[in-house]
Design a protein around this motif. Structure first.
Motif, PDB file in Angstrom:
ATOM      1  N   GLU A 229       0.838  -1.202   0.000  1.00  0.00           N
ATOM      2  CA  GLU A 229       0.000   0.000   0.000  1.00  0.00           C
ATOM      3  C   GLU A 229       0.873   1.253   0.000  1.00  0.00           C
ATOM      4  O   GLU A 229       0.632   2.207  -0.754  1.00  0.00           O
ATOM      5  CB  GLU A 229      -0.922   0.006   1.223  1.00  0.00           C
ATOM      6  CG  GLU A 229      -1.970  -1.100   1.253  1.00  0.00           C
ATOM      7  CD  GLU A 229      -3.151  -0.827   0.338  1.00  0.00           C
ATOM      8  OE1 GLU A 229      -3.142   0.199  -0.382  1.00  0.00           O
ATOM      9  OE2 GLU A 229      -4.076  -1.655   0.333  1.00  0.00           O
ATOM     10  N   ARG A 239      -6.062  -2.017  -4.290  1.00  0.00           N
ATOM     11  CA  ARG A 239      -5.971  -1.790  -5.744  1.00  0.00           C
ATOM     12  C   ARG A 239      -6.139  -3.067  -6.548  1.00  0.00           C
ATOM     13  O   ARG A 239      -6.215  -3.017  -7.768  1.00  0.00           O
ATOM     14  CB  ARG A 239      -4.617  -1.163  -6.090  1.00  0.00           C
ATOM     15  CG  ARG A 239      -4.348   0.143  -5.377  1.00  0.00           C
ATOM     16  CD  ARG A 239      -2.944   0.661  -5.727  1.00  0.00           C
ATOM     17  NE  ARG A 239      -2.638   1.874  -5.000  1.00  0.00           N
ATOM     18  CZ  ARG A 239      -2.137   1.906  -3.782  1.00  0.00           C
ATOM     19  NH1 ARG A 239      -1.900   0.763  -3.141  1.00  0.00           N
ATOM     20  NH2 ARG A 239      -1.884   3.054  -3.191  1.00  0.00           N
ATOM     21  N   ASN A 278     -13.337   6.763  -0.492  1.00  0.00           N
ATOM     22  CA  ASN A 278     -13.086   7.178  -1.873  1.00  0.00           C
ATOM     23  C   ASN A 278     -13.922   8.415  -2.154  1.00  0.00           C
ATOM     24  O   ASN A 278     -15.152   8.363  -2.113  1.00  0.00           O
ATOM     25  CB  ASN A 278     -13.446   6.050  -2.839  1.00  0.00           C
ATOM     26  CG  ASN A 278     -13.085   6.380  -4.287  1.00  0.00           C
ATOM     27  OD1 ASN A 278     -12.498   7.415  -4.585  1.00  0.00           O
ATOM     28  ND2 ASN A 278     -13.447   5.475  -5.199  1.00  0.00           N
ATOM     29  N   ASP A 333      -3.819   8.263  -4.214  1.00  0.00           N
ATOM     30  CA  ASP A 333      -3.979   7.356  -3.086  1.00  0.00           C
ATOM     31  C   ASP A 333      -3.203   7.862  -1.871  1.00  0.00           C
ATOM     32  O   ASP A 333      -2.139   8.481  -2.006  1.00  0.00           O
ATOM     33  CB  ASP A 333      -3.485   5.950  -3.451  1.00  0.00           C
ATOM     34  CG  ASP A 333      -4.318   5.322  -4.561  1.00  0.00           C
ATOM     35  OD1 ASP A 333      -5.549   5.307  -4.434  1.00  0.00           O
ATOM     36  OD2 ASP A 333      -3.719   4.857  -5.553  1.00  0.00           O
ATOM     37  N   SER A 342      -6.106   2.882   4.156  1.00  0.00           N
ATOM     38  CA  SER A 342      -5.868   3.653   2.930  1.00  0.00           C
ATOM     39  C   SER A 342      -7.137   4.330   2.464  1.00  0.00           C
ATOM     40  O   SER A 342      -8.244   4.006   2.919  1.00  0.00           O
ATOM     41  CB  SER A 342      -5.332   2.716   1.825  1.00  0.00           C
ATOM     42  OG  SER A 342      -6.300   1.703   1.529  1.00  0.00           O
ATOM     43  N   THR A 344      -8.695   6.905  -1.170  1.00  0.00           N
ATOM     44  CA  THR A 344      -8.478   7.308  -2.562  1.00  0.00           C
ATOM     45  C   THR A 344      -9.210   8.606  -2.859  1.00  0.00           C
ATOM     46  O   THR A 344     -10.341   8.813  -2.426  1.00  0.00           O
ATOM     47  CB  THR A 344      -8.965   6.217  -3.528  1.00  0.00           C
ATOM     48  OG1 THR A 344      -8.284   4.998  -3.253  1.00  0.00           O
ATOM     49  CG2 THR A 344      -8.749   6.615  -4.975  1.00  0.00           C
TER      50      THR A 344
END
Length: 351
Positions: A229, A239, A278, A333, A342, A344
């Motif tokens: 990541e 991803r 996201n 990202d 994580s 996005t």
């Protein structure tokens, strides 16, 4: 930082993997002290009852594990402080995280007896072993605790990988917590291996070999994914679906506002996620990322945006404004400092 994987690693991997290096020391202390107690009992008084004898045996176990906890917690604080003072770059964090993950994967494969890996054993220098064994001969009440303190000189392979994680944390508090949780995780099985008879311990290790090997392998892959990541690899879990051609979930558009030709996107850093995960923004506009925190703790406070070469330490509570500049179509990202969480930013062309 999410310490649950560290706890599970200690619980399933630490006791078994480190027993070959440290388990004999604990067993030896208990055996010797039991023998001394039996001699004194025979000479001075009737044999101890079962519960009394159990308590006598648990005293050295508790001392050993307490000493181990103290020394490893202090080491974790030191490693975290070193990582923080050095201001680890994104590349350094990536290599440390990836290396730690690969180490754990290798030890998992060795535990499973996979050809080419089964012979891998991490052993300390012989001089260190002699030093600790000399301490094992001490007859004082502090002997088990001293042995526990000295086990910091005898790391098993899994311990080495966890130490790499503490260095990557860049925080003495998180480093100390990581090592403490790991040692606490090793406690139950480690105590059983040290307390029980050698034959019984050998039987348990044989039965647990497959289960612990799979757990170690799983924890290794989880840690390795953190490195992927951080590296922005297409093989990272966040991803992988996109890499395989799957359509990603729709991006959130409500977190972005546009005013006077500039746009602001707001996310919240929670204990175990960035939300929304996201978000959608428009290309070609000056963009500011606002990250909100509310009593947030752990590695999620270390925000890394690799493509911009940017790292930000977020306050536990407050708002942090980050200038992202004018973004081009595509995606941006970001991750926490250890790649465990994580998010996005999806960048669409303007209509």
């Amino acid at each position: 930082m999410n310490l649950a994987p560290v706890l599970v690693t200690g619980l399933f991997a630490g006791g078994v993997s480190c027993a070959a290096v440290q388990g004999g020391l604990l067993t030896g202390v208990i055996t010797r002290q039991r023998a001394l107690g039996a001699t004194a009992t025979t000479a001075d008084r009737p044999a101890s009852r079962g519960w009394t004898r159990l308590g006598d045996d648990l005293v050295p176990v508790g001392g050993f594990l307490s000493g181990k906890l103290v020394s490893h917690t202090l080491l974790g604080a030191l490693l975290g402080a070193v990582g923080g003072a050095a201001q680890l770059s994104v590349d350094t964090r990536t290599w440390l995280q990836t290396g730690a993950g690969l180490l754990i994967v290798v030890f998992g494969l060795a535990q499973l007896g996979v050809p080419g890996f089964r012979s891998i054993v991490v052993e300390p220098p012989a001089s260190w072993m002699r030093l600790v064994r000399t301490g094992a001969r001490m007859r004082t009440a502090l002997a088990p605790a001293i042995l526990g303190l000295l086990t910091v000189l005898l790391p098993c392979g899994v311990t080495l990988s966890v130490e790499a994680l503490t260095l990557a944390s860049g925080s003495p508090v998180e480093g100390a917590a990581t090592m403490a949780i790991f040692v606490l995780g090793t406690g139950p099985l480690f105590a059983l291996l040290g307390y029980a008879a050698r034959v019984a311990a050998t039987v348990w290790r044989g039965r647990l070999a497959l289960a612990t090997g799979l757990v170690v392998l799983g924890m290794g892959l989880y840690t390795l994914n953190g490195g992927l990541e951080l590296a922005g690899s297409p093989l990272a879990a966040s991803r992988l679906a996109r890499t395989l051609g799957a359509t990603p979930p729709a991006a959130d558009t409500t977190a972005t506002t546009v005013d006077a030709g500039t746009q602001t996107v707001t996310i919240t850093a929670r204990r175990s996620s960035y939300s929304p995960a996201n978000v959608q923004v428009k290309a070609g506009l000056p963009t500011t990322l606002v990250v909100r925190t509310d009593h947030t703790q752990g590695c999620i406070r270390a925000l890394v945006i690799r493509d911009l070469g940017m790292q930000k330490i977020l306050p536990a509570t407050g708002e942090t404004r980050i200038d992202l500049g004018v973004l081009q179509p595509g995606r941006l990202d970001y991750t926490c400092g250890m790649g465990m969480y994580s998010g996005t930013i999806t960048i669409d062309r303007q209509d």
